[in-house]
Scaffold this motif. Sequence first.
Motif, PDB file in Angstrom:
ATOM      1  N   LYS A 226       0.823  -1.218   0.000  1.00 19.96           N
ATOM      2  CA  LYS A 226       0.000   0.000   0.000  1.00 19.96           C
ATOM      3  C   LYS A 226       0.856   1.267   0.000  1.00 19.96           C
ATOM      4  CE  LYS A 226      -3.964  -2.109   2.388  1.00 19.96           C
ATOM      5  NZ  LYS A 226      -3.395  -3.462   2.635  1.00 19.96           N
ATOM      6  N   ASP A 227       2.068   1.176   0.527  1.00 13.60           N
ATOM      7  CA  ASP A 227       2.932   2.356   0.586  1.00 13.60           C
ATOM      8  C   ASP A 227       3.332   2.858  -0.795  1.00 13.60           C
ATOM      9  OD1 ASP A 227       2.808   2.360   3.308  1.00 13.60           O
ATOM     10  OD2 ASP A 227       4.731   1.352   3.616  1.00 13.60           O
ATOM     11  N   ASN A 228       3.099   2.072  -1.829  1.00 13.92           N
ATOM     12  CA  ASN A 228       3.418   2.518  -3.185  1.00 13.92           C
ATOM     13  C   ASN A 228       2.400   3.518  -3.722  1.00 13.92           C
ATOM     14  OD1 ASN A 228       5.694   0.973  -3.234  1.00 13.92           O
ATOM     15  ND2 ASN A 228       4.879  -0.636  -4.560  1.00 13.92           N
ATOM     16  N   GLY A 229       1.372   3.785  -2.937  1.00 16.43           N
ATOM     17  CA  GLY A 229       0.475   4.873  -3.289  1.00 16.43           C
ATOM     18  C   GLY A 229      -0.768   4.450  -4.042  1.00 16.43           C
ATOM     19  N   TRP A 230      -1.533   5.459  -4.444  1.00 17.06           N
ATOM     20  CA  TRP A 230      -2.793   5.242  -5.141  1.00 17.06           C
ATOM     21  C   TRP A 230      -2.570   4.883  -6.599  1.00 17.06           C
ATOM     22  CZ3 TRP A 230      -6.849   4.845  -2.041  1.00 17.06           C
ATOM     23  CH2 TRP A 230      -6.823   5.495  -0.808  1.00 17.06           C
ATOM     24  N   PHE A 231      -3.560   4.274  -7.180  1.00 15.18           N
ATOM     25  CA  PHE A 231      -3.482   3.773  -8.561  1.00 15.18           C
ATOM     26  C   PHE A 231      -3.907   4.885  -9.522  1.00 15.18           C
ATOM     27  CE2 PHE A 231      -5.555   0.989 -11.949  1.00 15.18           C
ATOM     28  CZ  PHE A 231      -4.347   0.672 -12.553  1.00 15.18           C
ATOM     29  N   LEU A 232      -2.947   5.475 -10.205  1.00 20.07           N
ATOM     30  CA  LEU A 232      -3.209   6.559 -11.148  1.00 20.07           C
ATOM     31  C   LEU A 232      -3.075   6.023 -12.571  1.00 20.07           C
ATOM     32  CD1 LEU A 232      -1.213   9.346  -9.260  1.00 20.07           C
ATOM     33  CD2 LEU A 232      -3.674   8.906  -9.189  1.00 20.07           C
ATOM     34  N   ALA A 233      -4.084   5.292 -12.998  1.00 20.08           N
ATOM     35  CA  ALA A 233      -4.058   4.657 -14.317  1.00 20.08           C
ATOM     36  C   ALA A 233      -4.143   5.707 -15.411  1.00 20.08           C
ATOM     37  CB  ALA A 233      -5.205   3.671 -14.437  1.00 20.08           C
ATOM     38  N   THR A 234      -3.466   5.419 -16.518  1.00 17.62           N
ATOM     39  CA  THR A 234      -3.498   6.321 -17.675  1.00 17.62           C
ATOM     40  C   THR A 234      -3.944   5.619 -18.954  1.00 17.62           C
ATOM     41  OG1 THR A 234      -1.156   5.862 -18.143  1.00 17.62           O
ATOM     42  CG2 THR A 234      -1.662   7.771 -16.723  1.00 17.62           C
ATOM     43  N   HIS A 235      -3.715   4.276 -19.055  1.00 16.12           N
ATOM     44  CA  HIS A 235      -4.001   3.550 -20.288  1.00 16.12           C
ATOM     45  C   HIS A 235      -4.606   2.181 -19.973  1.00 16.12           C
ATOM     46  CE1 HIS A 235      -1.007   6.494 -21.660  1.00 16.12           C
ATOM     47  NE2 HIS A 235      -1.477   6.309 -22.885  1.00 16.12           N
ATOM     48  N   TRP A 236      -5.238   1.605 -20.978  1.00 17.63           N
ATOM     49  CA  TRP A 236      -5.702   0.227 -20.876  1.00 17.63           C
ATOM     50  C   TRP A 236      -5.541  -0.446 -22.237  1.00 17.63           C
ATOM     51  CZ3 TRP A 236      -9.884  -1.619 -23.719  1.00 17.63           C
ATOM     52  CH2 TRP A 236     -10.732  -0.664 -24.290  1.00 17.63           C
ATOM     53  N   ALA A 237      -5.519  -1.774 -22.225  1.00 20.20           N
ATOM     54  CA  ALA A 237      -5.354  -2.533 -23.469  1.00 20.20           C
ATOM     55  C   ALA A 237      -6.159  -3.814 -23.385  1.00 20.20           C
ATOM     56  CB  ALA A 237      -3.881  -2.855 -23.728  1.00 20.20           C
ATOM     57  N   TYR A 238      -6.653  -4.282 -24.549  1.00 21.36           N
ATOM     58  CA  TYR A 238      -7.402  -5.528 -24.606  1.00 21.36           C
ATOM     59  C   TYR A 238      -6.528  -6.713 -24.225  1.00 21.36           C
ATOM     60  CZ  TYR A 238     -11.391  -3.372 -26.978  1.00 21.36           C
ATOM     61  OH  TYR A 238     -12.496  -2.610 -27.275  1.00 21.36           O
ATOM     62  N   GLY A 239      -7.176  -7.788 -23.803  1.00 17.33           N
ATOM     63  CA  GLY A 239      -6.463  -8.988 -23.389  1.00 17.33           C
ATOM     64  C   GLY A 239      -5.661  -9.605 -24.522  1.00 17.33           C
ATOM     65  N   THR A 240      -4.570 -10.217 -24.159  1.00 20.41           N
ATOM     66  CA  THR A 240      -3.700 -10.890 -25.113  1.00 20.41           C
ATOM     67  C   THR A 240      -2.958 -11.997 -24.381  1.00 20.41           C
ATOM     68  OG1 THR A 240      -1.703 -10.639 -26.472  1.00 20.41           O
ATOM     69  CG2 THR A 240      -1.946  -9.128 -24.658  1.00 20.41           C
ATOM     70  N   VAL A 241      -2.396 -12.941 -25.133  1.00 21.78           N
ATOM     71  CA  VAL A 241      -1.626 -14.017 -24.490  1.00 21.78           C
ATOM     72  C   VAL A 241      -0.183 -13.602 -24.238  1.00 21.78           C
ATOM     73  CG1 VAL A 241      -3.054 -15.855 -25.437  1.00 21.78           C
ATOM     74  CG2 VAL A 241      -1.098 -15.034 -26.756  1.00 21.78           C
ATOM     75  N   MET A 242       0.186 -12.395 -24.625  1.00 24.99           N
ATOM     76  CA  MET A 242       1.568 -11.935 -24.454  1.00 24.99           C
ATOM     77  C   MET A 242       1.753 -11.355 -23.058  1.00 24.99           C
ATOM     78  SD  MET A 242       3.198 -12.542 -27.313  1.00 24.99           S
ATOM     79  CE  MET A 242       4.577 -11.411 -27.329  1.00 24.99           C
ATOM     80  N   TRP A 243       2.194 -12.215 -22.143  1.00 25.83           N
ATOM     81  CA  TRP A 243       2.381 -11.792 -20.762  1.00 25.83           C
ATOM     82  C   TRP A 243       3.766 -12.186 -20.266  1.00 25.83           C
ATOM     83  CZ3 TRP A 243      -1.242  -9.277 -17.660  1.00 25.83           C
ATOM     84  CH2 TRP A 243      -2.538  -9.170 -18.195  1.00 25.83           C
ATOM     85  N   GLU A 244       4.324 -11.328 -19.431  1.00 25.65           N
ATOM     86  CA  GLU A 244       5.514 -11.674 -18.654  1.00 25.65           C
ATOM     87  C   GLU A 244       5.080 -11.773 -17.198  1.00 25.65           C
ATOM     88  OE1 GLU A 244       8.713  -8.965 -19.172  1.00 25.65           O
ATOM     89  OE2 GLU A 244       9.188  -9.633 -21.211  1.00 25.65           O
ATOM     90  N   CYS A 245       5.326 -12.924 -16.595  1.00 26.78           N
ATOM     91  CA  CYS A 245       4.774 -13.192 -15.263  1.00 26.78           C
ATOM     92  C   CYS A 245       5.825 -13.288 -14.174  1.00 26.78           C
ATOM     93  CB  CYS A 245       3.948 -14.478 -15.318  1.00 26.78           C
ATOM     94  SG  CYS A 245       2.612 -14.396 -16.532  1.00 26.78           S
ATOM     95  N   ASP A 246       7.045 -12.876 -14.459  1.00 24.32           N
ATOM     96  CA  ASP A 246       8.089 -12.899 -13.452  1.00 24.32           C
ATOM     97  C   ASP A 246       9.004 -11.706 -13.700  1.00 24.32           C
ATOM     98  OD1 ASP A 246       9.589 -13.788 -11.301  1.00 24.32           O
ATOM     99  OD2 ASP A 246      10.875 -15.066 -12.547  1.00 24.32           O
ATOM    100  N   PRO A 247       9.130 -10.775 -12.769  1.00 27.59           N
ATOM    101  CA  PRO A 247       8.511 -10.752 -11.442  1.00 27.59           C
ATOM    102  C   PRO A 247       7.132 -10.094 -11.507  1.00 27.59           C
ATOM    103  CG  PRO A 247       9.982  -8.903 -11.647  1.00 27.59           C
ATOM    104  CD  PRO A 247      10.059  -9.660 -12.945  1.00 27.59           C
ATOM    105  N   GLU A 248       6.479 -10.015 -10.345  1.00 26.75           N
ATOM    106  CA  GLU A 248       5.217  -9.302 -10.266  1.00 26.75           C
ATOM    107  C   GLU A 248       5.486  -7.797 -10.172  1.00 26.75           C
ATOM    108  OE1 GLU A 248       3.004 -10.947  -7.020  1.00 26.75           O
ATOM    109  OE2 GLU A 248       2.358 -12.671  -8.197  1.00 26.75           O
ATOM    110  N   PRO A 249       4.563  -6.926 -10.573  1.00 23.01           N
ATOM    111  CA  PRO A 249       3.283  -7.275 -11.198  1.00 23.01           C
ATOM    112  C   PRO A 249       3.488  -7.794 -12.622  1.00 23.01           C
ATOM    113  CG  PRO A 249       3.592  -4.905 -11.254  1.00 23.01           C
ATOM    114  CD  PRO A 249       4.720  -5.456 -10.443  1.00 23.01           C
ATOM    115  N   TRP A 250       2.562  -8.628 -13.077  1.00 21.06           N
ATOM    116  CA  TRP A 250       2.650  -9.195 -14.402  1.00 21.06           C
ATOM    117  C   TRP A 250       2.466  -8.103 -15.452  1.00 21.06           C
ATOM    118  CZ3 TRP A 250      -0.745 -14.220 -13.848  1.00 21.06           C
ATOM    119  CH2 TRP A 250      -0.122 -15.076 -12.926  1.00 21.06           C
TER     120      TRP A 250
END
Length: 515
Positions: free
Chosen positions: A448-472
């Motif tokens: 929580k110390d990393n602060g509030w979520f100030l989102a700027t963009h979004w993208a449709y789902g895709t299978v192209m993910w990197e899952c290490d390290p988090e966040p994905w």
Amino acid sequence: MTPRNMLADHTSPEKLPWTLIVRRLPRRMGFMALALVVLSFVFVQSFTSTPSDGMGRLSRGKSDPVQVAAADKELINVLVKHKEAMDVVDPPVEDIAGYADRFIVLQELDALAASLPTRYPRINASKHETYRRSLEYHHQTLFAHLFPYISRSSNSPRTLSQLRAGYTQKEGIIIPCGRDQFQYAVHLIATLKHVHKTTLPIQVVHAGNDDLPPDRRAALRSIAPDVETVDVLHFFDEEYVGLQGGGWAIKAFAILASTFERVIICDADAVFFQDPRVLFDDPGYNETGTLYFRDREIFPGDGNVHEWWHKTMEGRKPSAEMEKSRFWQSKASREEQESGVVVFDKGRKQVLMGLIYVGYLNTKRVREPVTYQYTYGDKESFWMGFELGQIPYHFDVPYASIIGQLTHPDHKAHSIASQICSDHLFHLDHKGRPLWFNGSLFQEKRVKDNGWFLATHWAYGTVMWECDPEPWCMVGIGERDVFKLGAEETSILQHMIGTCIFWETQFPGLVDKHY
């Protein structure tokens, strides 16, 4: 009603539930005895006379023997299935498909009871009433046999009718919440009531005082007058459901126990860009009485979940909804459903029955060795329960999108190496407008110390993910696949954060300090 009481209430063969008669005969006579009883029943019922009700249906008296024979044949078939289902004692807990087959017999009893008067109008009303009473009795006995968890205890039984009678409110929102989810629940309730101004009442559901202490319950109720807290620990038979320390399992039982007929159940860390009431306008929901959202279309995992599910589905015809799923077709994704928001219309009996079977999949006896062994908590149990029960359900079409900040690790090739790294899965409504995301209003829910979520963009789902390290991270995103959050959504996000800051100050000592 017990068999002894049923016998007391039926003084003539034509009014005696037929399987009770069979049980009074030697076992070796079996189903031939049942057939003989039905034939004598037909004979007794066919020799009185009465006028029609004006619509071609007979109110009392002589019935069309052809229609009687056809109706009796259908009744015999379903009562034979009922007896076979009742005769199964202590089935292997792993055989959830076999359990579903017995559950389907309940639906066949319902369907026959509902359709007989319409399909056989030349059968008199007295005989139709006998059919109805017999089907209702056998439905009650099989329901109690399959789902004892619905009762408060073995000494306090609850019928399906009694469960349905508790749905006294038209619609509302359910939020399961324990100690660890309290701060997120403050945020969710405050934004729903003071930003989106929803008029939907809210029930915060918990499992006992240890799960959500009284001071936290009082705090949540103080946010708006139509917020109540509901302890479901002993609503069902705790010996079966195991809600104390049951974690995710509370969700299925919270839906069943809630007084709301139409329910939107939300994880406490869900965040909405709109009033959730819009979910009731979804065409798929209105068609089926259900609305599910898909998870990330992500790596397939070790294959165990797909092998188990395909084995469970052996000999069963997949529904059209499952046929469209990459989880089923290509085993491309480890997880299919994101259960952070789920919508049901319990006023539709078939939907309620599906939820009761979902509840069975979340009972302690089943979830530990089976459901949660192969899938991640409760989430897949909703669609799997409806699939096994052959009950229609609806998935929102796209897989989960992602919302966060757009970054360019390779600054010389912006559009090629763009990525969004975020804990937050994002979903649109049926008109393509931003609706909700999970993971709370913190940048990282676990930090929580990393602060509030100030989102700027979004993208449709895709299978192209990197899952290490988090966040994905969703990687390899082209410019045309990325959307900047609109001015309206940005303003709503800022308003929600400001509202959360205010309400956190109202509960000193109860929320974690993070600024």
